[in-house]
Write a protein that holds these residues in place. Structure first.
Motif, short mmCIF file in Angstrom:
data_model
loop_
_atom_site.label_atom_id
_atom_site.label_comp_id
_atom_site.label_asym_id
_atom_site.label_seq_id
_atom_site.Cartn_x
_atom_site.Cartn_y
_atom_site.Cartn_z
N UNK A 195 1.06 -0.87 0.06
CA UNK A 195 0.11 -0.18 0.20
C UNK A 195 0.80 1.43 0.44
N UNK A 196 2.42 1.23 -0.32
CA UNK A 196 3.31 2.19 -0.79
C UNK A 196 3.90 2.71 0.34
N UNK A 197 3.55 1.92 1.34
CA UNK A 197 5.15 1.79 2.78
C UNK A 197 6.39 1.49 2.08
N UNK A 198 7.13 1.66 1.46
CA UNK A 198 8.63 0.52 1.04
C UNK A 198 8.92 -0.17 1.72
N UNK A 199 9.77 -0.99 1.93
CA UNK A 199 10.97 -1.60 3.65
C UNK A 199 11.57 -0.54 3.78
N UNK A 200 12.10 0.34 2.85
CA UNK A 200 13.09 1.21 3.58
C UNK A 200 12.37 2.46 4.20
N UNK A 201 12.07 2.94 3.43
CA UNK A 201 10.32 3.65 4.64
C UNK A 201 10.22 3.42 5.88
N UNK A 202 9.68 1.75 5.66
CA UNK A 202 8.87 0.53 6.94
C UNK A 202 9.94 0.47 7.91
N UNK A 203 11.65 0.50 7.55
CA UNK A 203 12.50 0.59 8.11
C UNK A 203 13.07 2.10 9.15
N UNK A 204 13.32 2.83 8.44
CA UNK A 204 13.57 3.74 9.50
C UNK A 204 11.82 4.42 10.41
N UNK A 205 10.93 4.22 10.21
CA UNK A 205 9.25 4.23 10.84
C UNK A 205 9.23 3.47 11.96
N UNK A 206 9.78 2.41 11.64
CA UNK A 206 9.89 1.57 12.74
C UNK A 206 11.41 1.89 13.79
N UNK A 207 11.89 2.34 13.63
CA UNK A 207 13.01 3.12 13.85
C UNK A 207 12.85 3.93 14.56
N UNK A 208 12.33 4.93 15.16
CA UNK A 208 11.45 6.24 15.10
C UNK A 208 10.93 5.56 16.54
N UNK A 209 11.66 6.08 17.49
CA UNK A 209 11.68 5.87 19.07
C UNK A 209 10.76 6.73 19.41
N UNK A 210 10.98 7.78 19.34
CA UNK A 210 10.59 8.52 19.58
C UNK A 210 9.40 9.36 19.56
N UNK A 211 8.87 8.69 18.59
CA UNK A 211 7.15 8.28 18.21
C UNK A 211 6.25 7.45 18.09
N UNK A 212 7.77 5.73 19.08
CA UNK A 212 6.80 5.14 19.45
C UNK A 212 6.67 5.71 20.75
N UNK A 213 7.45 6.30 21.89
CA UNK A 213 6.40 6.95 23.33
C UNK A 213 6.14 7.89 23.11
#
Length: 259
Positions: A195-213
């Protein structure tokens, strides 16, 4: 029909140990009725429709709110509906399935009701799912959430197939690797990639600890400010009206004047 699926107790216990930010997970549950809910506001008369700006439709107006939610509709709507929802919650999936068309076409489109989704973290699976659902444009967040809820049984099947041994292995990974591993095992990365979220893009987003917090903090704030202890929980004009299915919520919107 959306299938209601629950995690086995061992798998859920493992999930509760995998968290990128401090949060007392497991105290809230999917579909739990709230003892602390209050009455929704009522209007003796039906509220008039509110015209959208020329050439625009309220259902196309989507913004991120200061509270961290994603709102569709008239920002000045007299009836403001907020849902605290979890992407892993089967009751939220059922609500999305039942409400999608009518909530937007009959209520949001009228300008009388705005709808805002605020993510609530029931368990560690909600963290990567929410990070990925919000990885693209603001306009894509609500559609992606709706689609994820419809696909949700596949995530549960993938997690169950992985087994407790695999989940324990993930639990032993460094915290900064756990979210990506959960997303892969659950099939989330593949789902969003289609649905348009590439694996590279997903890796960056999944590593966003500030957003997870931030998601964890938003969940904690919901429990303290609005007594949210189950999902979906609905807030109408600042009043917690509890956890319910679409038919019940629609009646409360109508009581508030959207009729």
């Amino acid at each position: 029909m959306i299938r209601k699926t629950a995690l086995r107790t061992p798998l859920r216990a493992i999930a509760l140990g995998m968290i990128a930010a401090p949060l007392a997970l497991g105290l809230a549950s999917c579909g739990k009725k709230e003892a602390g809910s209050t009455e929704a506001p009522k209007s003796a008369q039906a509220l008039p429709n509110v015209a959208a700006p020329a050439g625009k439709a309220w259902a196309d107006q989507i913004v991120k709110t200061p509270e961290g939610g994603y709102r569709i509709g008239n920002p000045d709507a007299p009836i403001k509906l907020v849902e605290y929802g979890a992407l892993s919650c089967s009751h939220c999936a059922l609500f999305a399935h039942e409400s999608y068309d009518r909530l937007r076409s009959d209520y949001v489109a009228s300008g009388r009701v705005s709808y805002e989704l605020r993510y609530f973290m029931l368990n560690a699976f909600d963290i990567p799912a929410s990070l990925l659902a919000t990885c693209g444009s603001i306009e894509a967040v609500l559609p992606l959430s709706e689609q994820f809820w419809a696909w949700q049984p596949n995530m549960f099947q993938n997690l169950q197939s992985a087994g407790d041994a695999r989940m324990k292995q993930i639990q032993e990974l460094p915290k900064d690797q756990q979210m990506q591993a959960i997303a892969e095992v659950g099939g989330m990365t593949e789902f969003f990639a289609s649905r348009g979220i590439s694996r590279d893009q997903a890796k960056v987003c999944l590593g966003d600890a500030a957003k997870a917090k931030a998601f964890a903090d938003q969940t904690q704030k919901a429990t303290t400010e609005f007594n949210v202890n189950g999902t979906p929980t609905f807030i109408i004009n600042g009043s917690n009206v509890g956890s319910m299915e679409w038919k019940e919520l629609e009646a409360k919107l109508q009581e508030a004047g959207a009729r």
